[in-house]
Design an enzyme around this catalytic site. Structure first.
Site, PDB file in Angstrom:
ATOM      1  N   ILE A  74       1.522   3.826  -5.186  1.00 63.47           N
ATOM      2  CA  ILE A  74       0.730   3.225  -6.256  1.00 63.47           C
ATOM      3  C   ILE A  74      -0.410   2.394  -5.678  1.00 63.47           C
ATOM      4  O   ILE A  74      -1.560   2.504  -6.122  1.00 63.47           O
ATOM      5  CB  ILE A  74       1.644   2.386  -7.173  1.00 63.47           C
ATOM      6  CG1 ILE A  74       2.546   3.318  -7.999  1.00 63.47           C
ATOM      7  CG2 ILE A  74       0.829   1.480  -8.094  1.00 63.47           C
ATOM      8  CD1 ILE A  74       3.607   2.608  -8.809  1.00 63.47           C
ATOM      9  N   HIS A 112       5.019  -4.069 -20.262  1.00 57.22           N
ATOM     10  CA  HIS A 112       5.696  -3.288 -19.218  1.00 57.22           C
ATOM     11  C   HIS A 112       5.609  -1.796 -19.536  1.00 57.22           C
ATOM     12  O   HIS A 112       6.602  -1.069 -19.508  1.00 57.22           O
ATOM     13  CB  HIS A 112       7.154  -3.726 -19.096  1.00 57.22           C
ATOM     14  CG  HIS A 112       7.769  -3.375 -17.763  1.00 57.22           C
ATOM     15  ND1 HIS A 112       8.785  -4.097 -17.222  1.00 57.22           N
ATOM     16  CD2 HIS A 112       7.518  -2.364 -16.893  1.00 57.22           C
ATOM     17  CE1 HIS A 112       9.145  -3.566 -16.058  1.00 57.22           C
ATOM     18  NE2 HIS A 112       8.384  -2.503 -15.840  1.00 57.22           N
ATOM     19  N   LEU A 126       0.840  -1.200   0.000  1.00 55.07           N
ATOM     20  CA  LEU A 126       0.000   0.000   0.000  1.00 55.07           C
ATOM     21  C   LEU A 126       0.875   1.249   0.000  1.00 55.07           C
ATOM     22  O   LEU A 126       0.677   2.170   0.788  1.00 55.07           O
ATOM     23  CB  LEU A 126      -0.957   0.009   1.192  1.00 55.07           C
ATOM     24  CG  LEU A 126      -2.209   0.882   1.029  1.00 55.07           C
ATOM     25  CD1 LEU A 126      -3.146   0.290  -0.011  1.00 55.07           C
ATOM     26  CD2 LEU A 126      -2.945   1.037   2.364  1.00 55.07           C
ATOM     27  N   GLY A 127       1.852   1.269  -0.922  1.00 53.69           N
ATOM     28  CA  GLY A 127       2.649   2.473  -1.116  1.00 53.69           C
ATOM     29  C   GLY A 127       1.879   3.486  -1.939  1.00 53.69           C
ATOM     30  O   GLY A 127       0.649   3.464  -1.988  1.00 53.69           O
ATOM     31  N   ILE A 136       1.445  -5.465 -11.691  1.00 55.21           N
ATOM     32  CA  ILE A 136       1.969  -4.221 -12.264  1.00 55.21           C
ATOM     33  C   ILE A 136       3.295  -3.856 -11.620  1.00 55.21           C
ATOM     34  O   ILE A 136       3.790  -2.746 -11.783  1.00 55.21           O
ATOM     35  CB  ILE A 136       0.980  -3.054 -12.085  1.00 55.21           C
ATOM     36  CG1 ILE A 136       0.572  -2.923 -10.617  1.00 55.21           C
ATOM     37  CG2 ILE A 136      -0.235  -3.227 -12.992  1.00 55.21           C
ATOM     38  CD1 ILE A 136      -0.130  -1.649 -10.269  1.00 55.21           C
ATOM     39  N   ALA A 137       3.881  -4.793 -10.881  1.00 52.56           N
ATOM     40  CA  ALA A 137       5.102  -4.526 -10.113  1.00 52.56           C
ATOM     41  C   ALA A 137       6.331  -4.998 -10.881  1.00 52.56           C
ATOM     42  O   ALA A 137       6.909  -4.245 -11.667  1.00 52.56           O
ATOM     43  CB  ALA A 137       5.004  -5.179  -8.743  1.00 52.56           C
ATOM     44  N   ARG A 138       6.735  -6.238 -10.677  1.00 51.45           N
ATOM     45  CA  ARG A 138       7.869  -6.829 -11.365  1.00 51.45           C
ATOM     46  C   ARG A 138       7.544  -8.279 -11.696  1.00 51.45           C
ATOM     47  O   ARG A 138       6.983  -9.012 -10.879  1.00 51.45           O
ATOM     48  CB  ARG A 138       9.148  -6.756 -10.514  1.00 51.45           C
ATOM     49  CG  ARG A 138       9.793  -5.372 -10.511  1.00 51.45           C
ATOM     50  CD  ARG A 138      10.325  -5.002 -11.886  1.00 51.45           C
ATOM     51  NE  ARG A 138      11.011  -3.731 -11.937  1.00 51.45           N
ATOM     52  CZ  ARG A 138      10.448  -2.589 -12.304  1.00 51.45           C
ATOM     53  NH1 ARG A 138       9.172  -2.546 -12.592  1.00 51.45           N
ATOM     54  NH2 ARG A 138      11.176  -1.485 -12.368  1.00 51.45           N
ATOM     55  N   GLU A 184      11.623 -10.636 -19.357  1.00 50.56           N
ATOM     56  CA  GLU A 184      11.492  -9.585 -20.369  1.00 50.56           C
ATOM     57  C   GLU A 184      12.807  -9.378 -21.122  1.00 50.56           C
ATOM     58  O   GLU A 184      13.879  -9.506 -20.526  1.00 50.56           O
ATOM     59  CB  GLU A 184      11.068  -8.272 -19.691  1.00 50.56           C
ATOM     60  CG  GLU A 184       9.695  -8.352 -19.080  1.00 50.56           C
ATOM     61  CD  GLU A 184       9.296  -7.085 -18.340  1.00 50.56           C
ATOM     62  OE1 GLU A 184       9.999  -6.066 -18.491  1.00 50.56           O
ATOM     63  OE2 GLU A 184       8.283  -7.099 -17.622  1.00 50.56           O
TER      64      GLU A 184
END
Length: 381
Positions: free
Chosen positions: A208, A337, A205-206, A288-290, A319
């Site tokens: 983003i 990405h 919960l940063g 949506i992170a890594r 990737e």
């Protein structure tokens, strides 16, 4: 993201022009450095938007330029002290200035002892060893807040795609095949749902994650559950319907209708077979992170078993190679990405990097805006 090269967050932007003395705001090659000013090393291409702020950077610092250099050339230049005893590094873009690959201990060890700050574009920093930088007294600053809106908007798209089977409908229409069109048109309603009233589980919960919670709770009336290393009561109170903190990830997985990953990659896989077995049957996954947070083989198995009903993936574990088994599924939305890729994001990337450097020049560590490694920092002013 590949192991060797950071993934560009400004995909789609035109390549920077070949620099000439007339095109540079500050050209250290034709302007003798001022010995009374400290030096900043600017990695990659010319800035594009924040010219007045960049000019202020030039008034405070000598600005040296590396442009685009491969790893071996960059290492050689550092060993030869090509840019002198620079105090900071500025990298405004993701498609230039990263040709030297990962910033690991090998590369960091070659920095001059004078270096104290590294301000870079983008939200993720799995390509840079921030702890090693901190041990050398170097502050690392990212630019996550600049791309928050863009990333969250794509997260919403991916969430909706998992609820409403958008890949199936899109691919059927794009096929221009009447039979495929009719199949989607007549059968998709049996497997799709509205997100309203369902539980959105956010891991991290940063900035983003919090903004995603705001948009999802307001626009879709989703119930917000989250996991983070500590409870964030003020952020909970800022949400229209509040939020439930799950101290244990397992509690989140067992209850969420859709799980969204918004957490940095710390070097280890977060979701594999054990974790997927804890998911509520039929839950959805959005990343949506890594990409390396997810064991893609385990995800494929969870999709095959129906444990996971749909997935939305902006990031991938290898990737720029995308897992073909995932990409070809009608219940998986894949993008390249590009969640943070917008003009607005990149204007902010440029600006935040400069603001971090200017703030540091005025007040040291207290002046930086978006540092991520202060808790490990050694010997900072």
């Amino acid at each position: 993201m590949s192991a060797a090269t950071p993934t560009p967050r400004d995909a789609g932007l035109p390549p920077p022009p070949v620099p000439t003395s007339s095109s540079l705001s500050i050209d250290s090659a034709r302007t003798p450095p001022n010995v009374n000013k400290p030096t900043i090393l600017h990695l990659g291409g010319d800035i594009r938007w924040n010219h007045e702020l960049y000019a202020e950077l030039g008034r405070r610092f000598n600005v040296e330029r590396s442009y685009s250099m491969g790893r071996q050339d960059f290492k050689r230049a550092l060993k030869e002290n090509k840019w002198g005893n620079f105090v900071g590094i500025y990298r405004p873009f993701w498609n230039t200035g990263g040709e030297m690959g990962n910033w690991d201990e090998e590369l960091i060890s070659l920095l001059p002892p004078s270096c104290r700050i590294y301000a870079s574009a983008g939200a993720g920093f799995d390509w840079v060893d921030t702890r090693t930088l901190a041990r050398r007294g170097i502050i690392y600053c990212n630019s996550a807040s600049a791309c928050t809106e863009s990333v969250v908007d794509i997260a919403i798209v991916l969430i909706l795609s998992t609820y409403r089977a958008i890949p199936w409908s899109f691919l059927a229409a794009r096929s221009c095949n009447p039979a495929e069109f009719r199949n989607a048109n007549q059968n998709i309603a049996a497997v799709t749902h509205n997100p309203n009233g369902t539980i959105l589980g956010i891991v991290g919960l940063g900035k983003i994650g919090h903004r995603l919670a705001q948009k999802a709770s307001l626009a879709f009336e989703m119930e917000i559950w989250y996991h983070d290393i500590a409870r964030m009561e003020e952020r909970e109170k800022s949400l229209p319907g509040g939020a439930k903190w799950c101290e244990k990830l397992e509690d989140l997985f067992q209850n969420a209708d859709c799980v969204v990953l918004c957490t940095p990659f710390d070097g280890s896989v977060l979701l594999s077979t054990t974790q997927f077995s804890q998911f509520k049957t039929g839950a959805r996954l959005v990343n949506i992170a890594r990409g390396k947070l997810v064991d893609e083989i385990a995800l494929i198995a969870a999709l095959d078993e129906g444990k996971i009903s749909a997935a939305g993936l902006d990031v991938h574990s290898n990737e720029p190679n995308v897992n073909k088994d995932l990409a070809q599924r009608m219940n998986v939305m894949v993008t390249s990405h590009t969640a943070g890729a917008s003009v607005e994001s990149h204007i902010g990337f440029e600006r935040l990097g400069i603001e971090n450097l200017l703030g540091w020049s005025e007040r040291g560590r207290d002046g930086v805006v978006t540092a991520v490694n202060l808790r490990w920092l050694v010997g900072s002013e």
